[in-house]
Scaffold this active site. Sequence first.
Site, short mmCIF file in Angstrom:
data_model
loop_
_atom_site.label_atom_id
_atom_site.label_comp_id
_atom_site.label_asym_id
_atom_site.label_seq_id
_atom_site.Cartn_x
_atom_site.Cartn_y
_atom_site.Cartn_z
N GLU A 151 -6.11 3.31 3.39
CA GLU A 151 -6.48 3.94 4.53
C GLU A 151 -7.94 4.27 4.56
OE1 GLU A 151 -5.08 3.80 7.27
OE2 GLU A 151 -2.83 3.70 6.81
N ASP B 123 0.84 -1.28 0.06
CA ASP B 123 -0.03 0.20 0.14
C ASP B 123 0.99 1.16 0.10
OD1 ASP B 123 0.70 -0.69 2.55
OD2 ASP B 123 -1.25 -1.11 3.29
#
Length: 439
Positions: free
Chosen positions: A161, A91
Amino acid sequence: MKARGLLFPLLILTHQALQAKTLEQDYPYLETLYKDLHQSPELSLQEKATAQRMAQELKSLGFEVTANVGGFGVVGIFKNGPGPTVLIRTDTDGLPIKEDTGQAYASKKSMKDREGNLQPVMHACGHDIHMTVFSGTARQLIDQKSNWHGTLVMIAQPAEETGMGARAMLNAGLFKKFPRPDYNLALHVSAELQAGDVGFTSGYALANVDSVDIKIRGEGGHGAYPHMTKDPIVLAAQLIQSLQTIVSREIAPIEPAVVTVGSIHGGSKHNIIADDVNLQLTLRSYSPEVRDQTIAAIKRMARGLATAAGLPEEKFPIVTIQDEFTPSVFNHPDLTQRMTAVAKKIVGESHVKEVRPTMGGEDFGQYGRVEPKIPSLIYWLGSVDPETHKKTLAAGKKLPSLHSAQFIPLPEPTIKTGVKMMTAAALDLLNGPESAQRK
């Protein structure tokens, strides 16, 4: 027979020594990359420069790279003959947090969020470590490409997120336009494990995460005449209390669930009864059944309290389930067992930990849910300075958590351990029985 029996372990040790030396030589580059990434975080859905850096890392190694997959997602493909297809994911996004670690390379960056508000930005969840290990693993695997066969699919995913990145990449055709993996792998730094350790959770590892907005409507008026109103603040207080009984009295005691009211806003002045109150909730669970049960209970309670207060149906609460749903992460038990065995050989049995499931969220779970389901595993990478870990716990204090302004991984040996483990995991899968069957 004895000579051959001695030669095989010797070859393994020699190969491991050469691999360690190669990583040792590569480490200065990786540490510089880590510090560059740490100082240059970008918010979710705005990871343009970060994506460009990850694309360049893969291109320089000979990967076929496609950018802008599901936003600022990057997909790198390296085909190395017949064999399994292994996906490795990192990520890329940072968080709107002002760093307070005191490091010389601390982030001082600010940028506007999607609403136009200027925000400080920090890699407070370790995605900079994830990207560095990702790059280091790619470098190791390409350096050792004569030792494996198959296809590497390496993806740099945005917006973890917000829980939107994995879904966006899948919707953009990740498993249709590019090779479909036989296995999905990822890691996440741990703010509790010491640097040098790795941790595994079999089965459910991270939770379903839902964000829920509730608008409680009433009939406002003067604070001196409450009998002339339907007070939404009182209704909000009643609802908040009632919500606590969902987990304690409606969900089976052996089923994990969390209902948290994180925000309540209503009213404007001491002597005014407002027309409405807004609540923001986070819901956590593992199974889809518990998730559905929790949401249904919230809607039922909200309507029931409005009915009891005498509100007409057109003023019943509005319950909105936000589109940021992150499904639970399920680590395939057989794959987890297999990678745990690999870890014990790579980092030593004393450095391999069994980690309990957490109610944190991670959208990596999306990749394993696409039918037919793909065996997937995300494991924990220790990142805490062992001396700090020891002193903090001995003093009865708490270590800085993920998403804390004080969270800072210890680069070495965290990065080295991460690269060794992920490289070994990929090699084990690429050279497993599946590979032999396809040659």
